[in-house]
Design a protein around this motif. Structure first.
Motif, short mmCIF file in Angstrom:
data_model
loop_
_atom_site.label_atom_id
_atom_site.label_comp_id
_atom_site.label_asym_id
_atom_site.label_seq_id
_atom_site.Cartn_x
_atom_site.Cartn_y
_atom_site.Cartn_z
N SER A 186 0.77 -1.13 -0.15
CA SER A 186 -0.22 -0.15 0.05
C SER A 186 1.14 1.10 -0.23
CB SER A 186 -1.44 -0.25 1.00
OG SER A 186 0.02 -0.04 2.76
N GLN A 187 1.90 1.21 0.60
CA GLN A 187 2.88 2.25 0.58
C GLN A 187 3.23 2.44 -0.98
OE1 GLN A 187 2.97 4.11 3.07
NE2 GLN A 187 1.13 2.41 3.82
N GLY A 188 3.32 2.06 -2.54
CA GLY A 188 3.98 2.02 -3.42
C GLY A 188 5.29 1.42 -3.82
N TRP A 189 5.68 0.18 -2.35
CA TRP A 189 7.02 -0.93 -2.69
C TRP A 189 7.20 -1.85 -2.70
CZ3 TRP A 189 11.25 2.17 -1.98
CH2 TRP A 189 11.43 3.17 -1.56
N ARG A 190 7.36 -1.57 -4.29
CA ARG A 190 7.26 -3.01 -4.87
C ARG A 190 7.95 -4.04 -4.67
NH1 ARG A 190 11.20 -4.97 -8.41
NH2 ARG A 190 13.67 -3.43 -8.09
N SER A 191 7.00 -5.37 -4.69
CA SER A 191 7.11 -6.47 -3.87
C SER A 191 8.61 -6.93 -5.00
CB SER A 191 6.80 -7.66 -3.87
OG SER A 191 6.86 -9.06 -3.53
N ILE A 192 9.59 -7.56 -3.88
CA ILE A 192 11.26 -7.71 -4.69
C ILE A 192 10.82 -9.13 -5.91
CG2 ILE A 192 13.54 -8.58 -4.59
CD1 ILE A 192 12.72 -5.21 -3.96
N GLY A 193 11.82 -8.98 -6.69
CA GLY A 193 11.01 -10.36 -7.46
C GLY A 193 12.59 -11.03 -8.46
N VAL A 194 13.56 -9.81 -7.72
CA VAL A 194 15.01 -9.72 -8.94
C VAL A 194 16.06 -11.58 -8.73
CG1 VAL A 194 15.19 -7.13 -8.76
CG2 VAL A 194 15.96 -8.76 -7.14
N VAL A 195 15.89 -11.57 -7.95
CA VAL A 195 16.77 -13.18 -7.40
C VAL A 195 16.17 -14.17 -8.43
CG1 VAL A 195 17.77 -14.52 -5.63
CG2 VAL A 195 17.10 -12.40 -5.50
N SER A 196 14.61 -14.52 -7.69
CA SER A 196 13.82 -15.35 -8.82
C SER A 196 14.24 -15.12 -10.00
CB SER A 196 12.48 -15.92 -8.47
OG SER A 196 11.66 -14.39 -7.88
N GLY A 197 14.11 -14.23 -10.52
CA GLY A 197 13.82 -13.75 -12.11
C GLY A 197 14.99 -14.58 -12.59
N PHE A 198 16.20 -13.81 -11.70
CA PHE A 198 17.45 -13.71 -12.11
C PHE A 198 17.40 -15.40 -12.53
CE2 PHE A 198 22.17 -13.48 -13.62
CZ PHE A 198 21.83 -11.93 -13.97
N VAL A 199 17.36 -16.35 -11.04
CA VAL A 199 17.24 -17.66 -11.27
C VAL A 199 16.47 -18.03 -12.62
CG1 VAL A 199 17.37 -20.06 -10.49
CG2 VAL A 199 18.26 -17.85 -8.98
N LEU A 200 15.28 -17.62 -12.55
CA LEU A 200 14.30 -18.20 -14.09
C LEU A 200 15.74 -17.73 -15.52
CD1 LEU A 200 11.53 -18.78 -15.41
CD2 LEU A 200 11.56 -16.53 -15.72
N LYS A 201 15.95 -16.66 -15.78
CA LYS A 201 16.63 -16.21 -16.90
C LYS A 201 17.91 -17.15 -16.79
CE LYS A 201 19.44 -12.35 -16.52
NZ LYS A 201 19.87 -11.00 -17.18
N LEU A 202 18.52 -17.45 -15.68
CA LEU A 202 19.61 -18.53 -15.73
C LEU A 202 19.30 -19.98 -16.20
CD1 LEU A 202 21.72 -17.73 -12.94
CD2 LEU A 202 23.05 -17.15 -15.35
N SER A 203 18.18 -19.77 -15.96
CA SER A 203 17.48 -21.63 -16.54
C SER A 203 17.46 -21.63 -17.96
CB SER A 203 16.64 -21.69 -15.47
OG SER A 203 16.96 -22.03 -14.12
N ARG A 204 16.29 -20.71 -18.44
CA ARG A 204 16.09 -19.92 -19.54
C ARG A 204 17.62 -20.31 -20.76
NH1 ARG A 204 16.85 -16.64 -22.64
NH2 ARG A 204 16.42 -14.20 -21.45
N GLN A 205 18.42 -19.05 -20.10
CA GLN A 205 19.93 -19.80 -20.70
C GLN A 205 19.68 -20.61 -21.13
OE1 GLN A 205 21.23 -16.46 -19.00
NE2 GLN A 205 20.97 -14.78 -20.68
N ALA A 206 20.71 -22.11 -19.81
CA ALA A 206 20.95 -23.07 -19.95
C ALA A 206 20.13 -24.10 -20.38
CB ALA A 206 20.91 -23.60 -18.45
N ALA A 207 18.84 -24.02 -20.76
CA ALA A 207 18.22 -24.50 -21.82
C ALA A 207 18.44 -24.49 -22.80
CB ALA A 207 16.34 -24.58 -21.07
N GLY A 208 18.59 -22.89 -23.62
CA GLY A 208 19.38 -23.01 -24.95
C GLY A 208 17.75 -22.19 -25.13
N LEU A 209 16.94 -21.27 -24.76
CA LEU A 209 15.91 -20.36 -25.14
C LEU A 209 15.62 -19.58 -25.24
CD1 LEU A 209 13.60 -23.07 -22.78
CD2 LEU A 209 14.08 -23.58 -25.18
N THR A 210 15.47 -18.61 -26.23
CA THR A 210 14.63 -17.21 -25.77
C THR A 210 13.69 -17.19 -25.23
OG1 THR A 210 12.83 -17.08 -27.70
CG2 THR A 210 16.00 -16.98 -28.36
N GLN A 211 13.81 -15.98 -24.57
CA GLN A 211 12.40 -15.11 -24.47
C GLN A 211 11.26 -15.76 -24.44
OE1 GLN A 211 13.77 -11.39 -23.17
NE2 GLN A 211 13.81 -11.65 -20.97
#
Length: 407
Positions: free
Chosen positions: A46-71
């Protein structure tokens, strides 16, 4: 996990508290305690601070790249719009908001596409890390009910802590090295999840508030894990706070069975070592040598490295005498690789290694490769000129343990 991975835990902070917190570090930057109102805590934004998702997002990106997939390919595989994948990977759309069933399916599809088999596990750990970061950033100068605070939920292990601190250390956790891209990257790319300066300050300010308000309360786990994480804050007033914490906790007499005082002293000395000040770690080791603190230290390390099984919701397990619960082989290998003469953590690593060899004399017999590495590391230490008298004695005892293990 029920509903979404984010769960129902929330933080509720008054607007006037946020205003007071924003001005709490004025002048010389000294932290001023903010008076919190009582009541249930909530994890709303409610105060405008976003929920942090940067770590899981980065791990998702690494997983995608390890699988050789584009977004685009991952989006097609999951049946979502490419902007959804982009939002997850950037952290703008936290993966914690995904339904549990769908989250499990995402991990499974990535593995089938070629990502490492551990993808699902590390995505879950990354969401836990994001929850710790989100709690601190969203609360800032606000108090969070310990029943809802993720730092009070259980004793952290190394792989989770490395994910929590990744935005500050900027060093990829070793367990993610298997997520190497299957295709060469084009141009420079970020190598760590990023938090803004204001978000980092709010996170660490929250930890300091937690540590201050939890003193002399039953919330010892919450407090000591907050103190440890403060070691990753390089602001001068926080380092000064840690030195004051050591002066208070490190000089207490250690009473038998008093795990809280022991761990307060340990956390303060280890946190200071993280800032580059390893002098108090020497003091801590000297103080605990030959006491039951050695048992607690070994049990803690075994849990930290994942060598001992089971989830621990408090610190009482550290005084258990069961030597059958974990072998010590992983701990032996880990400590041997960290006998760096210039490391601020050397006193604790060497002390723990010597205590491990003394408590499990048969361990060295079954690890011939580690023995050779250990012999070489001890030779380097002995000639480094960096050891205290206690450190020299520990090297001598370890060399003796190596000799008798040959018979």
């Amino acid at each position: 996990m029920a509903g979404t991975l984010e769960g129902n835990a929330t933080i509720n902070v008054d607007q006037e508290e946020l205003t007071a917190g924003a001005s709490a570090a004025t002048g010389h930057g000294h932290h001023r305690e903010v008076i919190m109102r009582s009541g249930a805590a909530t994890l709303t934004r409610s105060q405008g601070w976003r929920s942090i998702g940067v770590v899981s997002g980065f791990v998702l990106k690494l997983s995608r790249q390890a699988a050789g997939l584009t977004q685009e390919q991952l989006a097609a595989l999951l049946g979502v719009d490419v902007t959804t994948v982009q939002g997850w990977e950037s952290g703008r759309r936290p993966m914690s908001a995904i339904g549990t069933g769908e989250f499990i399916r995402i991990g499974a599809r990535l593995v089938r596409a070629g990502a490492p088999p551990s993808t699902g596990r590390y995505l879950r750990l990354a969401i836990e890390a994001d929850l710790v970061l989100s709690t601190g950033v969203e609360a800032g100068p606000g108090w969070v009910d310990p029943n809802l605070h993720p730092l009070a939920a259980g004793v952290h292990r190394k792989d989770l802590t490395n994910l929590i601190t990744w935005p500050f250390t900027r060093s990829a956790p070793p367990h993610l090295l298997e997520f190497a891209p299957s295709r060469p990257r084009r141009g420079p790319a970020p190598t760590y999840p990023s938090l803004g300066a204001v978000e980092q300050a709010r996170f660490f300010d929250h930890l300091q508030l937690v540590a201050d308000r939890s003193r002399n309360t039953p919330e010892s786990l919450l407090r000591r894990q907050a103190v440890y994480l403060l070691g990753f804050d390089r602001r001068g007033h926080v380092v000064d706070w840690l030195r004051d914490e050591w002066s208070r906790a490190g000089r207490k007499a250690l009473r038998p069975g008093d795990i809280t005082s022991l761990l307060e002293a340990r956390s303060a000395s280890v946190a200071l070592a993280l800032t580059g000040d390893g002098s108090h770690l020497h003091d801590f080791v000297a103080k605990t040598t030959g006491t039951e603190a050695e048992l607690a230290n070994l049990n803690y390390w075994a849990h930290w490295l994942g060598e001992s099984s089971g989830t621990q919701t408090d610190d009482s397990f550290m005084l258990e005498h069961d030597k059958q619960g974990w072998s010590g082989a992983r701990l032996l290998s880990h400590l041997t690789s960290r006998l760096d003469p210039h490391s601020p953590h050397l006193p604790l690593n060497l002390h723990t290694l010597q205590a491990l060899a003394a408590s499990r004399p048969a361990l060295l017999k079954g690890e011939p490769k580690i023995k050779k590495t250990l012999e070489q590391a001890l030779t380097r230490l002995a000639s480094s000129g960096t050891l205290t008298q206690l450190g020299s004695n520990q090297v001598t005892m370890l060399n003796y343990a190596l000799r008798i293990s040959d018979h």
